[in-house]
Design a protein around this motif. Structure first.
Motif, short mmCIF file in Angstrom:
data_model
loop_
_atom_site.label_atom_id
_atom_site.label_comp_id
_atom_site.label_asym_id
_atom_site.label_seq_id
_atom_site.Cartn_x
_atom_site.Cartn_y
_atom_site.Cartn_z
N GLY A 67 -3.29 5.78 -4.79
CA GLY A 67 -3.20 5.69 -6.24
C GLY A 67 -3.37 4.28 -6.77
N LEU A 68 -3.26 4.19 -8.08
CA LEU A 68 -3.34 2.92 -8.82
C LEU A 68 -2.00 2.65 -9.48
N TYR A 69 -1.68 1.38 -9.64
CA TYR A 69 -0.43 1.04 -10.33
C TYR A 69 -0.61 -0.12 -11.29
N LEU A 70 0.28 -0.16 -12.25
CA LEU A 70 0.35 -1.25 -13.22
C LEU A 70 1.81 -1.65 -13.34
N GLU A 71 2.08 -2.92 -13.16
CA GLU A 71 3.47 -3.41 -13.15
C GLU A 71 3.62 -4.55 -14.15
N THR A 72 4.62 -4.44 -15.01
CA THR A 72 4.87 -5.44 -16.04
C THR A 72 6.31 -5.92 -15.94
N MET A 73 6.52 -7.23 -15.80
CA MET A 73 7.86 -7.81 -15.81
C MET A 73 8.26 -8.12 -17.25
N LEU A 74 9.31 -7.47 -17.72
CA LEU A 74 9.81 -7.70 -19.08
C LEU A 74 10.70 -8.92 -19.15
N SER A 75 11.32 -9.28 -18.01
CA SER A 75 12.13 -10.48 -17.89
C SER A 75 12.08 -10.91 -16.43
N ARG A 76 12.87 -11.89 -16.06
CA ARG A 76 12.84 -12.38 -14.69
C ARG A 76 13.25 -11.30 -13.69
N ILE A 78 13.84 -7.74 -14.60
CA ILE A 78 13.60 -6.36 -15.02
C ILE A 78 12.11 -6.15 -15.28
N GLY A 79 11.58 -5.07 -14.71
CA GLY A 79 10.18 -4.74 -14.93
C GLY A 79 9.96 -3.23 -15.03
N ILE A 80 8.73 -2.85 -15.36
CA ILE A 80 8.34 -1.45 -15.44
C ILE A 80 7.09 -1.26 -14.58
N ILE A 81 7.09 -0.20 -13.78
CA ILE A 81 5.93 0.13 -12.96
C ILE A 81 5.45 1.53 -13.33
N ALA A 82 4.17 1.66 -13.63
CA ALA A 82 3.53 2.94 -13.90
C ALA A 82 2.44 3.17 -12.86
N VAL A 111 -1.49 15.63 -8.72
CA VAL A 111 -1.61 14.29 -9.28
C VAL A 111 -0.25 13.98 -9.90
N GLU A 112 0.32 12.83 -9.56
CA GLU A 112 1.62 12.49 -10.09
C GLU A 112 1.57 11.17 -10.84
N ILE A 113 2.37 11.09 -11.89
CA ILE A 113 2.40 9.90 -12.75
C ILE A 113 3.84 9.41 -12.82
N PRO A 114 4.24 8.52 -11.90
CA PRO A 114 5.60 7.98 -11.93
C PRO A 114 5.73 6.85 -12.96
N LEU A 115 6.91 6.76 -13.56
CA LEU A 115 7.29 5.63 -14.41
C LEU A 115 8.64 5.15 -13.92
N MET A 116 8.69 3.89 -13.44
CA MET A 116 9.88 3.39 -12.76
C MET A 116 10.39 2.09 -13.36
N LEU A 117 11.70 1.95 -13.37
CA LEU A 117 12.35 0.70 -13.71
C LEU A 117 12.50 -0.12 -12.44
N LYS A 118 12.07 -1.37 -12.49
CA LYS A 118 12.15 -2.27 -11.34
C LYS A 118 13.25 -3.31 -11.59
N GLY A 126 10.00 -11.22 -3.35
CA GLY A 126 11.29 -10.83 -2.78
C GLY A 126 11.61 -9.36 -2.98
N ALA A 127 12.86 -9.02 -2.70
CA ALA A 127 13.31 -7.63 -2.70
C ALA A 127 13.49 -7.10 -4.12
N TYR A 128 13.36 -5.77 -4.25
CA TYR A 128 13.60 -5.11 -5.53
C TYR A 128 14.00 -3.66 -5.31
N ALA A 129 14.62 -3.08 -6.33
CA ALA A 129 15.00 -1.66 -6.32
C ALA A 129 14.21 -0.93 -7.40
#
Length: 219
Positions: A67-76, A78-82, A111-118, A126-129
């Motif tokens: 798949g393809l992904y797009l990841e945006t960091m909203l702050s140091r 916290i981010g969003i991954i689609a 076909v799946e479309i995940p939306l995740m909080l990072k 480094g590490a992330y959840a």
């Protein structure tokens, strides 16, 4: 259906237009190991054992996920991954019967479309959840293939619902490379909240353990 998919994709990728300087775009791939559970699945297994006077082995199914992904960091931190991914879910069962080994494979393409909080230690390093939800769009009916003694037969369970909702969580690690590249390693667990079939007999709980590797570029 197509209009709904377009709207979902616009909503998922909108943050990248606002926070483009902190955004990765890239690809992911790996193994999607899935298995069924729940009372309906237990009933199917128990009935097979009783009817055939045998013991059934349950074997998780391993399929490729790409798949393809797009990841945006909203702050140091916290981010969003689609993501937009293609994979298959299912499970195998196997049991002896009259000197033969019977194998049944359950598979469904999605076909799946995940939306995740990072939640990250630091941006792209480094590490992330991960925690989030996934919109799953079945691309086939539930296909069941039975094999015994060199012969095989197939049956299909109709997909009644064009959308299935999942929850997921996981852990990952970002390894930064030169020129803004980032190598990603992830492990995730997914489980359905709704079902593709309206038939209660085939409303299985679908579990998946996904082991993924990805690579993205800062845009």
């Amino acid at each position: 259906m197509k209009r709904c998919i377009v709207i979902v994709l616009i909503v998922l990728f909108l943050p990248s237009l606002i926070f483009a300087q902190n955004t990765l775009i890239g690809v992911k791939g790996g193994v999607n190991g899935s298995w069924y559970s729940g009372s309906n699945w237990d009933y199917l297994v128990d009935t097979t054992e009783t009817d055939n006077t045998t013991t059934v082995d349950e074997i998780p199914a391993a399929n490729i996920l790409i798949g393809l992904y797009l990841e945006t960091m909203l702050s140091r931190h916290i981010g969003i991954i689609a993501e937009v991914n293609y994979t298959r879910y299912g499970q195998d069962i196997e049991y002896p019967y009259m000197g033969y080994t019977v194998n049944s494979e359950f598979r469904q393409e999605v076909v799946e479309i995940p939306l995740m909080l990072k939640i990250a230690y630091s941006p792209f390093n480094g590490a992330y959840a991960l925690i989030g939800a996934s919109l799953q769009l079945p691309q086939s009916d539930l296909e069941i293939k039975h094999s015994v003694g060199g012969t095989s037969s197939e049956e299909s369970i109709v997909t009644d619902n064009t959308m299935v909702y999942n929850v997921l969580g996981g852990l990952g690690y970002d390894l930064p490379f030169a020129k803004g590249g980032v190598l990603k390693l992830e492990g995730r667990y997914c489980r359905n909240l709704t079902y593709a079939s309206d038939s209660k007999l085939y409303q299985f709980d679908v579990n998946a353990l996904q082991l993924l590797i990805g690579y993205g570029f800062n845009i």
